[in-house]
Design an enzyme around this catalytic site. Sequence first.
Site, short mmCIF file in Angstrom:
data_model
loop_
_atom_site.label_atom_id
_atom_site.label_comp_id
_atom_site.label_asym_id
_atom_site.label_seq_id
_atom_site.Cartn_x
_atom_site.Cartn_y
_atom_site.Cartn_z
N LYS A 268 0.86 -1.19 0.00
CA LYS A 268 0.00 0.00 0.00
C LYS A 268 0.89 1.24 0.00
O LYS A 268 1.70 1.42 0.91
CB LYS A 268 -0.91 0.00 1.23
CG LYS A 268 -1.67 1.33 1.43
CD LYS A 268 -2.62 1.30 2.64
CE LYS A 268 -3.22 2.68 2.90
NZ LYS A 268 -4.13 2.70 4.08
N ASP A 273 -2.41 10.27 3.36
CA ASP A 273 -3.81 9.90 3.53
C ASP A 273 -4.53 10.96 4.36
O ASP A 273 -4.49 10.96 5.58
CB ASP A 273 -3.91 8.53 4.23
CG ASP A 273 -5.36 8.06 4.35
OD1 ASP A 273 -6.25 8.70 3.73
OD2 ASP A 273 -5.60 7.06 5.06
N LYS A 280 -10.14 13.09 7.43
CA LYS A 280 -9.76 12.72 8.81
C LYS A 280 -9.82 13.96 9.69
O LYS A 280 -9.45 15.04 9.23
CB LYS A 280 -8.33 12.18 8.83
CG LYS A 280 -8.16 10.77 8.30
CD LYS A 280 -6.71 10.34 8.41
CE LYS A 280 -6.47 9.01 7.73
NZ LYS A 280 -7.15 7.88 8.38
N ASP A 291 1.60 6.41 5.34
CA ASP A 291 0.64 5.46 4.77
C ASP A 291 1.17 4.75 3.51
O ASP A 291 0.44 3.99 2.88
CB ASP A 291 -0.68 6.19 4.48
CG ASP A 291 -1.90 5.31 4.69
OD1 ASP A 291 -1.77 4.30 5.41
OD2 ASP A 291 -2.96 5.63 4.14
N ASP A 350 -11.97 7.29 3.18
CA ASP A 350 -10.80 7.05 4.03
C ASP A 350 -10.42 5.56 4.06
O ASP A 350 -9.36 5.20 4.54
CB ASP A 350 -11.07 7.57 5.45
CG ASP A 350 -9.79 7.74 6.25
OD1 ASP A 350 -8.70 7.66 5.64
OD2 ASP A 350 -9.88 7.96 7.47
N GLU A 352 -9.27 3.80 1.74
CA GLU A 352 -8.72 3.87 0.38
C GLU A 352 -7.66 2.81 0.12
O GLU A 352 -7.46 2.40 -1.02
CB GLU A 352 -8.13 5.27 0.14
CG GLU A 352 -6.70 5.50 0.66
CD GLU A 352 -6.56 5.36 2.18
OE1 GLU A 352 -7.57 5.51 2.88
OE2 GLU A 352 -5.45 5.09 2.65
N ARG A 354 -7.54 -0.36 0.75
CA ARG A 354 -8.07 -1.60 0.18
C ARG A 354 -8.40 -1.43 -1.30
O ARG A 354 -8.38 -2.40 -2.06
CB ARG A 354 -9.29 -2.06 1.00
CG ARG A 354 -10.47 -1.15 0.97
CD ARG A 354 -11.45 -1.42 2.12
NE ARG A 354 -10.92 -0.96 3.41
CZ ARG A 354 -11.54 -1.14 4.58
NH1 ARG A 354 -12.71 -1.77 4.64
NH2 ARG A 354 -10.99 -0.70 5.70
#
Length: 506
Positions: A268, A273, A280, A291, A350, A352, A354
């Site tokens: 990933k 993020d 967030k 991230d 959020d 994201e 996956r």
Amino acid sequence: MTALTLSTAAASGLRADAIVVGVAKSDKGLVVAPGAEAVDKAYDGKLASVLETLGAAGGEGEVTKLPAPSGFKAPVVLAVGLGPLPEEDEVFDAESLRRAAGVAARTLAGAKKAAFALPVEDAEDAGAVAEGALLGAYSFDAYKESAKDAKNAKAPLAEVALLGTKPRDKAYKAEIERATALGEELNRARDLINTPPNDLNPEAFAAVAQAAGKEHGIKVQVLDEKALVKGGFGGILGVGAGSAAGPRLVKLSYTSSKADKHLAFVGKGITYDSGGISLKPAGHNETMKCDMAGAAAVFAAVVTAARLKLQVNVTGWLALAENMPSGSATRPGDVLRMYSGKTVEVLNTDAEGRLVLADALAKASEEEPDAIIDVATLTGAMVLALGSRTYGIMSNDEAFRTEIHEIAEEVGEPAWPMPLPSHLRKGMDSATADIANMGERMGGGLVAGLFLQEFVGEGITWAHLDVAGPAFNEGGPFGYTPKGGTGSAVRTLVRLAERTAAGELG
Ligand code: BES
Ligand code: ZN
Ligand code: ZN
């Protein structure tokens, strides 16, 4: 980067800034660990009692500095705690050695040379001390103008001589080579994680991968936005849609002519993020440059495999995007058409990670590797479950999950097996699309794992490592782990590749 040398020299004659010795906790108080007999002798055998007087107990992480005995060329002896003394017929385990070496190297920042007289019984122990020293001697000062002033500079310890080792022995030399390649690449992963997101966007990360590929003979292919559109990578494009810096999918292929197995690592790589339109709240986004730690780990592991010329084919996939809110961003309610052909209703922008991983997993599956392992800072739920030092392992194959767990334990990366309970799948049912990117809140880490599983090719062994806890250390440094990016999962992936190359994997 710290230089390592194997040495048979006597501690007394070495020109160094410090001699490092190990001390341990026993029933009878503090004891000096093997490897430092000559040093102890120079203190008339009183090193343990002197250290006890100074308050030392031998606990893990403890350091005590004292003047070197007369006649020594080095001015200082640094005693580092190894923790409990092993039972009579046992030796210090690799992780105690790594941690003690890491603490010593970190404490000696600013020094030029140190000699480590730690308990090294064999080549493997030397490798553990070397690894700990290299990982402990890390600092990230690229953005500290004040650190560039020589007065304030505390450069990492420049050289470590490992005393009591065999400079001409093949096994020892191989361990040092391994530790050096692994240490350098893992520290490079830490640099990438620590680099601020205004300087490391998907395009910049891809450029770093291309340069490393050239240097180490790894084939690197970069799919830019245009290529992603052409290929139908709706997940990666959907996550990157809100950012001025477009997404990328990077493929790194290391091949060995002697390989008969193929591993695929998927990372990933959200370079920042923000949460996207599902923004967030303040307090949850300050560290979100981390991230992309999964992609950094995958990158480092592939380069290490290449440098060590492991006899296994390793493909790394870096799913890179920046998750930002804007007029072009994906909205909660949008439906994405993924690379696999499945459609996903985005209920929370959020979630994201996956989405980018789903595309990369589906793409990686096309080559039918023997196993796919993805690494991701995927869920806050995994941090709630396992804390900040342990990563979660999920898999579609229980034996493989156990294998990864054993490897993680062996390399000193705390991890724990987690289930993929199928009843949680229905929480992701969508009225509009094939699946939603969110499900039940409870067990959120497992829900994310179940989502990923849908995009793994039929019959392919797969494991998912959720490193959201250990990837970024917000607390103080400990052992060989610095503040900030840690390089979590790099060593698990490298050991997995080594075991696979050695034919030890199912
Ligand atoms: N990058 C975060 C997960 C994360 C949290 C990493 C803390 C490191 C530390 C991820 O993209 C995320 O935001 N996940 C959401 C998913 C939820 C909206 C279903 C989460 O865990 O809250
Ligand atoms: Zn997120
Ligand atoms: Zn994320």
